[in-house]
Design a protein around this motif. Structure first.
Motif, PDB file in Angstrom:
ATOM      1  N   ALA A   1       0.831  -1.204   0.000  1.00  0.00           N
ATOM      2  CA  ALA A   1       0.000   0.000   0.000  1.00  0.00           C
ATOM      3  C   ALA A   1       0.869   1.259   0.000  1.00  0.00           C
ATOM      4  N   LEU A   2       1.947   1.218  -0.795  1.00  0.00           N
ATOM      5  CA  LEU A   2       2.852   2.357  -0.945  1.00  0.00           C
ATOM      6  C   LEU A   2       2.930   2.735  -2.417  1.00  0.00           C
ATOM      7  N   SER A   3       3.254   4.002  -2.676  1.00  0.00           N
ATOM      8  CA  SER A   3       3.464   4.427  -4.060  1.00  0.00           C
ATOM      9  C   SER A   3       4.803   3.877  -4.560  1.00  0.00           C
ATOM     10  N   GLN A   4       4.955   3.870  -5.881  1.00  0.00           N
ATOM     11  CA  GLN A   4       6.212   3.410  -6.466  1.00  0.00           C
ATOM     12  C   GLN A   4       7.396   4.273  -6.014  1.00  0.00           C
ATOM     13  N   PRO A   5       7.261   5.618  -5.986  1.00  0.00           N
ATOM     14  CA  PRO A   5       8.383   6.436  -5.481  1.00  0.00           C
ATOM     15  C   PRO A   5       8.725   6.127  -4.030  1.00  0.00           C
ATOM     16  N   ALA A   6       7.715   5.809  -3.210  1.00  0.00           N
ATOM     17  CA  ALA A   6       7.979   5.503  -1.797  1.00  0.00           C
ATOM     18  C   ALA A   6       8.772   4.207  -1.666  1.00  0.00           C
ATOM     19  N   VAL A   7       8.445   3.205  -2.488  1.00  0.00           N
ATOM     20  CA  VAL A   7       9.199   1.952  -2.459  1.00  0.00           C
ATOM     21  C   VAL A   7      10.634   2.197  -2.915  1.00  0.00           C
ATOM     22  N   SER A   8      10.796   2.960  -3.980  1.00  0.00           N
ATOM     23  CA  SER A   8      12.143   3.261  -4.487  1.00  0.00           C
ATOM     24  C   SER A   8      12.962   4.025  -3.445  1.00  0.00           C
ATOM     25  N   HIS A   9      12.316   4.975  -2.754  1.00  0.00           N
ATOM     26  CA  HIS A   9      13.013   5.742  -1.721  1.00  0.00           C
ATOM     27  C   HIS A   9      13.470   4.829  -0.581  1.00  0.00           C
ATOM     28  N   ALA A  10      12.597   3.901  -0.172  1.00  0.00           N
ATOM     29  CA  ALA A  10      12.962   2.971   0.899  1.00  0.00           C
ATOM     30  C   ALA A  10      14.131   2.085   0.476  1.00  0.00           C
ATOM     31  N   LEU A  11      14.095   1.616  -0.765  1.00  0.00           N
ATOM     32  CA  LEU A  11      15.192   0.775  -1.258  1.00  0.00           C
ATOM     33  C   LEU A  11      16.505   1.554  -1.294  1.00  0.00           C
ATOM     34  N   ASN A  12      16.450   2.800  -1.694  1.00  0.00           N
ATOM     35  CA  ASN A  12      17.661   3.614  -1.737  1.00  0.00           C
ATOM     36  C   ASN A  12      18.242   3.820  -0.346  1.00  0.00           C
ATOM     37  N   LYS A  13      17.375   4.029   0.647  1.00  0.00           N
ATOM     38  CA  LYS A  13      17.848   4.172   2.026  1.00  0.00           C
ATOM     39  C   LYS A  13      18.518   2.890   2.497  1.00  0.00           C
ATOM     40  N   LEU A  14      17.906   1.750   2.179  1.00  0.00           N
ATOM     41  CA  LEU A  14      18.474   0.468   2.610  1.00  0.00           C
ATOM     42  C   LEU A  14      19.785   0.185   1.879  1.00  0.00           C
ATOM     43  N   ARG A  15      19.860   0.554   0.614  1.00  0.00           N
ATOM     44  CA  ARG A  15      21.108   0.396  -0.139  1.00  0.00           C
ATOM     45  C   ARG A  15      22.237   1.184   0.522  1.00  0.00           C
ATOM     46  N   SER A  16      21.915   2.400   0.938  1.00  0.00           N
ATOM     47  CA  SER A  16      22.924   3.248   1.577  1.00  0.00           C
ATOM     48  C   SER A  16      23.379   2.649   2.905  1.00  0.00           C
ATOM     49  N   LEU A  17      22.423   2.142   3.679  1.00  0.00           N
ATOM     50  CA  LEU A  17      22.756   1.567   4.978  1.00  0.00           C
ATOM     51  C   LEU A  17      23.597   0.307   4.859  1.00  0.00           C
ATOM     52  N   LEU A  18      23.294  -0.516   3.865  1.00  0.00           N
ATOM     53  CA  LEU A  18      23.979  -1.808   3.725  1.00  0.00           C
ATOM     54  C   LEU A  18      25.168  -1.748   2.780  1.00  0.00           C
ATOM     55  N   GLY A  19      25.321  -0.648   2.055  1.00  0.00           N
ATOM     56  CA  GLY A  19      26.453  -0.520   1.143  1.00  0.00           C
ATOM     57  C   GLY A  19      26.406  -1.500  -0.009  1.00  0.00           C
ATOM     58  N   ASP A  20      25.181  -1.765  -0.523  1.00  0.00           N
ATOM     59  CA  ASP A  20      25.026  -2.710  -1.635  1.00  0.00           C
ATOM     60  C   ASP A  20      23.817  -2.289  -2.456  1.00  0.00           C
ATOM     61  N   ASP A  21      23.865  -2.566  -3.774  1.00  0.00           N
ATOM     62  CA  ASP A  21      22.738  -2.191  -4.642  1.00  0.00           C
ATOM     63  C   ASP A  21      21.480  -3.002  -4.351  1.00  0.00           C
ATOM     64  N   LEU A  22      21.632  -4.204  -3.824  1.00  0.00           N
ATOM     65  CA  LEU A  22      20.533  -5.111  -3.443  1.00  0.00           C
ATOM     66  C   LEU A  22      19.727  -5.631  -4.628  1.00  0.00           C
ATOM     67  N   PHE A  23      19.278  -4.716  -5.524  1.00  0.00           N
ATOM     68  CA  PHE A  23      18.516  -5.141  -6.697  1.00  0.00           C
ATOM     69  C   PHE A  23      19.030  -4.387  -7.917  1.00  0.00           C
ATOM     70  N   GLU A  24      19.141  -5.129  -9.025  1.00  0.00           N
ATOM     71  CA  GLU A  24      19.575  -4.541 -10.283  1.00  0.00           C
ATOM     72  C   GLU A  24      18.592  -4.936 -11.378  1.00  0.00           C
ATOM     73  N   ARG A  25      18.201  -3.973 -12.206  1.00  0.00           N
ATOM     74  CA  ARG A  25      17.245  -4.272 -13.265  1.00  0.00           C
ATOM     75  C   ARG A  25      17.882  -5.163 -14.327  1.00  0.00           C
ATOM     76  N   SER A  26      17.214  -6.278 -14.644  1.00  0.00           N
ATOM     77  CA  SER A  26      17.721  -7.222 -15.638  1.00  0.00           C
ATOM     78  C   SER A  26      16.558  -7.980 -16.252  1.00  0.00           C
ATOM     79  N   GLU A  27      16.432  -7.879 -17.581  1.00  0.00           N
ATOM     80  CA  GLU A  27      15.398  -8.604 -18.321  1.00  0.00           C
ATOM     81  C   GLU A  27      14.000  -8.333 -17.772  1.00  0.00           C
ATOM     82  N   GLY A  28      13.734  -7.082 -17.433  1.00  0.00           N
ATOM     83  CA  GLY A  28      12.401  -6.687 -17.020  1.00  0.00           C
ATOM     84  C   GLY A  28      12.062  -6.932 -15.564  1.00  0.00           C
ATOM     85  N   ILE A  29      13.000  -7.460 -14.765  1.00  0.00           N
ATOM     86  CA  ILE A  29      12.744  -7.676 -13.349  1.00  0.00           C
ATOM     87  C   ILE A  29      13.870  -7.062 -12.532  1.00  0.00           C
TER      88      ILE A  29
END
Length: 305
Positions: free
Chosen positions: A31-59
């Motif tokens: 129940a979050l907007s797409q920008p809100a999910v992206s923002h949360a992922l970016n915060k977690l990436r910064s905290l963990l020092g890893d990209d976590l997810f990379e776009r590949s073949e549509g996923i």
């Protein structure tokens, strides 16, 4: 890392992303907007020092670091949910959503009585039924994409609980005037016939086909369809045969729309009974809402099977 300053909601976003591999679908589940999910992922990436997810073949493909932490994060969240669960679960006022993967024949038979139960006992509970297609089922059950798995599963891996709902066995199915019935049905006569296979290729690899092949019956698959509904008219108008669980043929002729136009036949071989199981993650065993839903499913099986 200082957990006192760590936002645990970021782990919820990560967990759902691992299940969906798609930002939009993850947002819908949370129940979050797409920008809100992206923002949360970016915060977690910064905290963990890893990209976590990379776009590949549509996923959004998880990195090795994401794969490394996914299991522990999922287990921790599930354990936390069970720990904080309100044991005084009231189904009539509940607004839970359950995602259940059914074997296609079980979903056809059980969807109506289960819907009736929810209407009468839990009118605000939502139910999403998916096809049990044999692909990564236990992984998806473990990562939370499914709450419950129902079908003729094989061995249940560690970390999951199960209950056997019924035992069944297979029979053949062909049109009532098929030439097959003019002579004794043998391994040799079945080997000569074209077959219409029901279900995914994975189901065919783990279902009755390997048993037939081991018994010396050749499988000449001429067509594959996703469910029995799609096979019925083909069976009536051709010399193809198929193989189904006996309860389909014996108990659910009306459900499957004029199945009486076809004729079942016994297989010329011994076969082990097939268990139809309900499977769930062990951490959900004592979660009250989950336990209630499992009870409803088991009662439906007893009523209609």
């Amino acid at each position: 890392m200082d957990l006192r300053r760590f936002d645990l909601n970021l782990l919820l976003v990560f967990d759902v992303m691992m299940a969906e591999r798609n930002v939009t679908r993850a947002g819908e589940r949370l129940a979050l907007s797409q920008p809100a999910v992206s923002h949360a992922l970016n915060k977690l990436r910064s905290l963990l020092g890893d990209d976590l997810f990379e776009r590949s073949e549509g996923i959004m493909k998880p990195t090795p670091r994401a794969l490394e932490i996914a299991g522990p994060v999922r287990e921790a969240l599930m354990q936390l949910q069970v720990t904080l669960d309100d044991t005084a679960f009231d189904p009539f006022d509940a607004k839970n959503t359950f995602n259940i993967a059914f074997h296609n024949y079980a979903s056809t038979v059980l969807a109506t009585p289960l819907a009736r139960r929810l209407r009468d006992r839990a009118p605000q509970v939502r139910l999403h039924i998916s096809s049990n297609d044999g692909h990564d089922l236990f992984k998806r059950l473990g990562d939370g994409a499914y709450d419950i798995l129902i079908g003729p599963t094989g061995e249940v891996p560690p970390g999951f609980e199960s209950v056997t709902l019924l035992m069944d066995s297979h029979c053949g199915l062909a049109r009532h005037d098929h030439p097959l019935f003019d002579r004794e049905i043998t391994r040799e006569s079945l080997s000569e016939l074209p077959v219409i296979a029901i279900g995914s290729l994975k189901e065919q690899e783990t279902g009755i086909f390997p048993v037939l092949i081991e018994a010396g019956i050749d499988i000449n698959t001429m067509m594959t369809v996703p469910h029995l509904f799609a096979a019925i008219n083909v069976l009536r108008d051709t010399d193809m045969v198929t193989y189904v669980l006996q309860r389909v043929q014996k108990s659910h002729t009306e459900t499957y729309a004029n199945l009486d136009g076809l004729r079942a036949f016994a297989l010329p071989m011994d076969q082990e009974p097939v268990p139809c199981r309900m499977v769930w993650h062990k951490h959900m065993t004592n979660q009250s809402a989950h336990r209630w839903m499992r009870d409803q499913i088991a009662e439906c099986f007893r009523e209609v099977m």
